[in-house]
Design a protein around this motif. Structure first.
Motif, PDB file in Angstrom:
ATOM      1  N   THR A 285      -5.833 -11.372   9.255  1.00  0.00           N
ATOM      2  CA  THR A 285      -5.572 -11.493   7.853  1.00  0.00           C
ATOM      3  C   THR A 285      -3.902 -11.046   7.646  1.00  0.00           C
ATOM      4  N   GLU A 286      -3.560 -10.566   8.617  1.00  0.00           N
ATOM      5  CA  GLU A 286      -2.003 -10.268   8.516  1.00  0.00           C
ATOM      6  C   GLU A 286      -1.328 -10.905   9.725  1.00  0.00           C
ATOM      7  N   TYR A 287      -0.142 -11.105   9.939  1.00  0.00           N
ATOM      8  CA  TYR A 287       0.934 -10.985  11.060  1.00  0.00           C
ATOM      9  C   TYR A 287       2.179 -11.176  10.512  1.00  0.00           C
ATOM     10  N   MET A 288       3.183 -10.796  11.598  1.00  0.00           N
ATOM     11  CA  MET A 288       4.369 -10.553  11.331  1.00  0.00           C
ATOM     12  C   MET A 288       4.987  -9.466  10.405  1.00  0.00           C
ATOM     13  N   GLY A 289       5.139  -9.617   9.092  1.00  0.00           N
ATOM     14  CA  GLY A 289       5.497  -8.402   8.171  1.00  0.00           C
ATOM     15  C   GLY A 289       6.586  -7.614   8.639  1.00  0.00           C
ATOM     16  N   HIS A 290       6.035  -6.154   8.886  1.00  0.00           N
ATOM     17  CA  HIS A 290       7.034  -5.111   9.307  1.00  0.00           C
ATOM     18  C   HIS A 290       7.617  -5.236  10.676  1.00  0.00           C
ATOM     19  N   THR A 291       6.961  -6.272  11.466  1.00  0.00           N
ATOM     20  CA  THR A 291       7.207  -6.202  12.957  1.00  0.00           C
ATOM     21  C   THR A 291       8.607  -7.153  12.775  1.00  0.00           C
TER      22      THR A 291
ATOM     23  N   TYR B  99      -9.005  -8.722  10.314  1.00  0.00           N
ATOM     24  CA  TYR B  99      -8.028  -7.874  11.262  1.00  0.00           C
ATOM     25  C   TYR B  99      -6.456  -8.404  11.047  1.00  0.00           C
ATOM     26  N   ASN B 100      -5.888  -7.081  10.839  1.00  0.00           N
ATOM     27  CA  ASN B 100      -4.455  -7.166  10.804  1.00  0.00           C
ATOM     28  C   ASN B 100      -3.730  -7.235  12.273  1.00  0.00           C
ATOM     29  N   ASP B 101      -3.475  -8.204  12.893  1.00  0.00           N
ATOM     30  CA  ASP B 101      -2.990  -8.346  14.040  1.00  0.00           C
ATOM     31  C   ASP B 101      -1.466  -8.478  14.313  1.00  0.00           C
TER      32      ASP B 101
ATOM     33  N   LEU C  21     -11.126  -1.429   1.343  1.00  0.00           N
ATOM     34  CA  LEU C  21      -9.646  -1.353   0.795  1.00  0.00           C
ATOM     35  C   LEU C  21      -8.651  -1.560   2.033  1.00  0.00           C
ATOM     36  N   ASN C  22      -7.735  -2.531   2.052  1.00  0.00           N
ATOM     37  CA  ASN C  22      -7.159  -2.794   2.949  1.00  0.00           C
ATOM     38  C   ASN C  22      -6.580  -1.723   3.941  1.00  0.00           C
ATOM     39  N   GLU C  23      -6.820  -1.789   5.103  1.00  0.00           N
ATOM     40  CA  GLU C  23      -6.451  -0.889   6.160  1.00  0.00           C
ATOM     41  C   GLU C  23      -6.939   0.446   6.123  1.00  0.00           C
TER      42      GLU C  23
END
Ligand code: GAL
Length: 733
Positions: free
Chosen positions: A460-466, A427-429, A383-385
């Protein structure tokens, strides 16, 4: 299971449920609705995230002939958020948990000859026995029967599923299709057959083998056989084949089953991803399946269009964050050559025993439903994260490997050094949050895995909430959004210790009050919710080879007072041209070249810098950017000194809508100046009006966002049997 009969049309719907709704005739005379459907249309933003949490009731009547009554009746639900109970002719006939998984419900023992009534009681509360619910989640899940419903009238033995398994050794494809046969009759000798055809419809191979078919559900694998003359599926040439399979007893054909397949070798290795032996960097985005106003309730054409957008913007990958998605979207990924990482529903939280039972069911269901898509290269079985849970995730991995030894598993984490039970450490980096500099935008894999060896690894993720960025943010913010995407993309392409990266995310999405910008929207997309590109989207599209498309997209609104202290520059140009020439103040101010700040991109962004601090009292002039390839000017982009609203540009997705289904057409409306540049900060209202068998999705009055808006109209189905054509008029301006 063939002869799918669509049951999308002619339903009744009401909020709530009471026992008297089970009485035949209760819904007589009520207005009809059609699927896909949402329990409540929402405003674009600023609504309660509980607005769709309710019990609701759907009703549909259907007729069966005496002949059909002798057969087995099965109803298929492709997506109902989040739980439902099914009643046939007033009697309870089963239930299903999980808003993203397909359910087959056999209703044979409940039906009668003539008119029958089906009631579906849907619970769209965020129940903590169903993933992803039980804690906070950063997206809305809406509610209702939001995907297709179909009916099958079947013989006592039918093909419940077909896993078209194969392996490829050197240039030889060996196939051993696995049939799942459901037989509620006596055992018999049956022959399983299939034909494989190419896209021209020519049959390339046929096979038939005879087996003892047991009573009950059984799995039968054909003996391995060689397929000749086939071409492999890959991202550039996604070649597909159609399989028509059928089963016979000694006299008759009992059932048939069609699937579409593609043949390819995917390998996730510590040094990267290999497709048919060729090193391939996966450049993808995460996709939520939601749309403004109606949430998940979008049908075929819109689902396909999302995949088309990803292809157009040069992505070769997508992660179906954070759940299984529509077959129409996945089919289109097969057709376009987009590599898919599909995962089970979940977001950060692990619930109790019942919740975990659904997790295991979801893994099985995901693979049973989507096994034959060549585009899917990896199954997400965490399950994601969520935190580590070795007991649960050992099981999810086992199930995935048992049902599909041919694909790798991944499981998306935010943790470093977590238990590595999958084939790929995913990994969501978000390390670039603090340091947007060129060198530190992604961690090396060993920093993350804390292992003493390299393993297959993927971001598997970057940027988003950052760095949330709205389409109407000021230019500086949107410019920085694009720069960060560009730096991370460059790092993705340069590194050799990862399969690739998926950015967060393709499209802005509605979310809970716990996340987003307080208006129930997460502005994390490189496109807005209407699928209109932000500057960052051009970073990706401009990496295309010029043989596919020449891109020249300045990322500026070219106005002298937009930035602090009146500076026009620096601004970026996303282009695959060799270099550009820039005209300002009525003259050429020079040639500009790809910037080494974006080293690693095939086409680094060009940064235009020009010291115009002394030019403030010189009149501003029209501007121009010219793109050159091999010394020749090939593209031109102009800006107006005196920009004013000149017209409305409308892009219409299709001229023809089917009225045999709820078909949709997207209109993109852009308010532009004399050079067709969007009037980004315009403040006005549109009034959209439809005529004929068409309905507008969303409000009649709406305002542009960042100078644009899009809206969808849907056809109102009029005829079950025929695909009629509804020609519709251009919108009234
Ligand atoms: C991640 C999460 C995504 C989304 C993203 C925003 O941690 O997996 O679903 O919320 O953050 O950046």
């Amino acid at each position: 299971m063939e002869n799918r009969e669509s049951w999308n049309l002619h339903w009744h719907f009401t909020e709530g449920f009471s026992e008297d709704m089970l009485i035949e005739g209760f819904f007589d005379g009520a207005p009809e609705i059609h699927l896909p459907h949402t329990v409540k249309e929402l405003p674009y933003n600023y609504f309660s995230h509980e607005a769709t949490a309710m019990i609701s009731t759907y009703e549909r009547s259907f007729c069966l002939s005496d002949e059909e009554l002798l057969k087995r009746s099965v109803v298929e639900f492709e997506g109902v958020m989040a739980y439902f109970d099914l009643y046939i002719n007033g009697k309870y006939a089963g239930s299903h948990k999980g808003g993203y998984s397909r359910a087959y419900m056999e209703i044979t023992s409940f039906v009668k000859s003539g008119k029958n009534t089906m009631i579906v009681v849907v619970d769209s509360h965020e129940r903590d026995d169903i993933p992803p619910f039980g804690f906070v989640i950063d997206y809305l899940t809406y509610g209702g029967i939001y995907r297709d419903v179909s009916f099958y009238s079947l013989e006592s033995a039918y093909i419940a599923n077909l896993f078209f398994r194969y392996d490829i050794e050197r240039d030889t494809i060996n196939s051993y299709p696995e049939f799942v046969i459901d037989n509620n009759g006596a055992p018999f000798k049956g022959t399983l057959c299939y034909s494989l055809s190419n896209s021209d419809g020519n049959i390339i191979h046929t096979e038939s083998q005879t087996f003892d078919i047991r009573s009950g559900k059984s799995t039968i694998v054909m003996a391995k056989h060689q397929l000749e003359g086939l071409k492999l599926w890959d991202v550039d040439k996604p070649i597909l084949y159609d399989v028509h399979a059928w089963i016979t007893d000694d006299k008759n054909e009992l059932d048939s089953h069609d699937v579409r397949v593609g043949f390819r070798i995917t390998e996730c290795r510590p040094d990267g991803f290999y497709l048919n032996g060729k090193y391939t960097k996966i450049v993808g985005m995460n996709r939520h399946q939601s749309y403004p106003y109606i949430g998940y309730a979008m049908g075929r054409r819109a689902q396909q269009a999302d995949a088309d957008i990803l292809k157009e913007y040069n992505f070769n990958g997508v992660r179906t964050s954070h759940y299984m998605q529509s077959r129409y979207f996945l089919d289109r990924c097969d057709e376009l050559g987009i590599l898919v990482f599909e995962e089970i529903p979940g977001w950060g939280h692990l619930g109790g025993d019942e919740f975990k039972k659904v997790v295991l069911q979801d893994v099985k269901s995901m693979i049973e439903t989507d096994f034959n898509h060549p585009s899917i290269f990896m199954w997400g079985v965490r399950l994601n994260e969520s935190g580590d849970d070795d007991e649960l995730y050992t099981k999810t991995n086992m199930i995935a490997h048992r049902f599909d030894p041919s694909r790798s598993t991944g499981g998306v984490r935010y943790m470093q050094g977590s238990s590595f039970l999958e084939d790929v450490y995913t990994y969501n980096d978000f390390c670039h949050a603090d340091d947007p500099g060129l060198d530190n935008v992604q961690l090396d894999q060993r920093q993350v895995t804390r292992l003493d060896r390299d393993v297959p690894y993927m971001v598997t993720e970057y940027m988003g909430h950052t760095f949330p960025t709205k389409p109407f943010d000021n230019e500086k913010k949107r410019d920085e959004h694009a720069r960060r995407h560009a730096r991370i993309l460059a790092r993705t392409l340069l590194r050799r210790d990862s399969l690739g990266s998926f950015g967060w995310c393709a499209f802005d999405y509605n979310t809970h009050g716990d996340c987003g910008s307080g208006d129930k929207i997460c502005y994390h997309g490189i496109f807005d919710m209407f699928r209109i590109p932000k500057y960052a989207a051009w970073v990706y599209r401009s990496q295309k080879p010029t043989s596919e498309e020449i891109i020249l997209q300045p990322l500026t609104n070219f106005a002298r007072g937009e930035k602090d202290l009146n500076g026009i520059t620096p601004f970026l140009v996303a282009t695959n041209c060799d270099y550009i020439e820039v005209f300002m103040y009525g003259r050429s101010v020079g040639y500009y070249y790809p910037s080494d700040k974006f080293f690693g991109l095939p086409h680094p962004l060009i940064e235009v810098t020009f010291d115009d601090s002394t030019m403030w009292n010189i009149p501003w002039q029209d501007g121009k950017v010219i793109g050159y390839i091999n010394g020749e000017p090939v593209a031109e982009y102009c800006y107006a000194r005196d920009a004013y609203l000149q017209r409305m540009n409308v892009k219409q997705e299709t001229d023809v809508l089917s009225t045999a289904e709820v078909d949709t057409c997207r209109f993109e409306v852009k308010l532009v100046d004399q050079y067709s540049n969007p009037c980004e900060y315009i403040n006005t209202v549109f009034h959209f009006v439809t005529e004929g068998d068409l309905e507008l999705i969303g409000p009649e009055y709406t305002a542009p966002i960042g100078g644009h808006i899009a809206f969808w109209v849907k056809s109102v189905p009029t005829n079950l049997a025929n695909v009629c054509q509804a020609f519709f008029k251009r919108i009234k301006e």
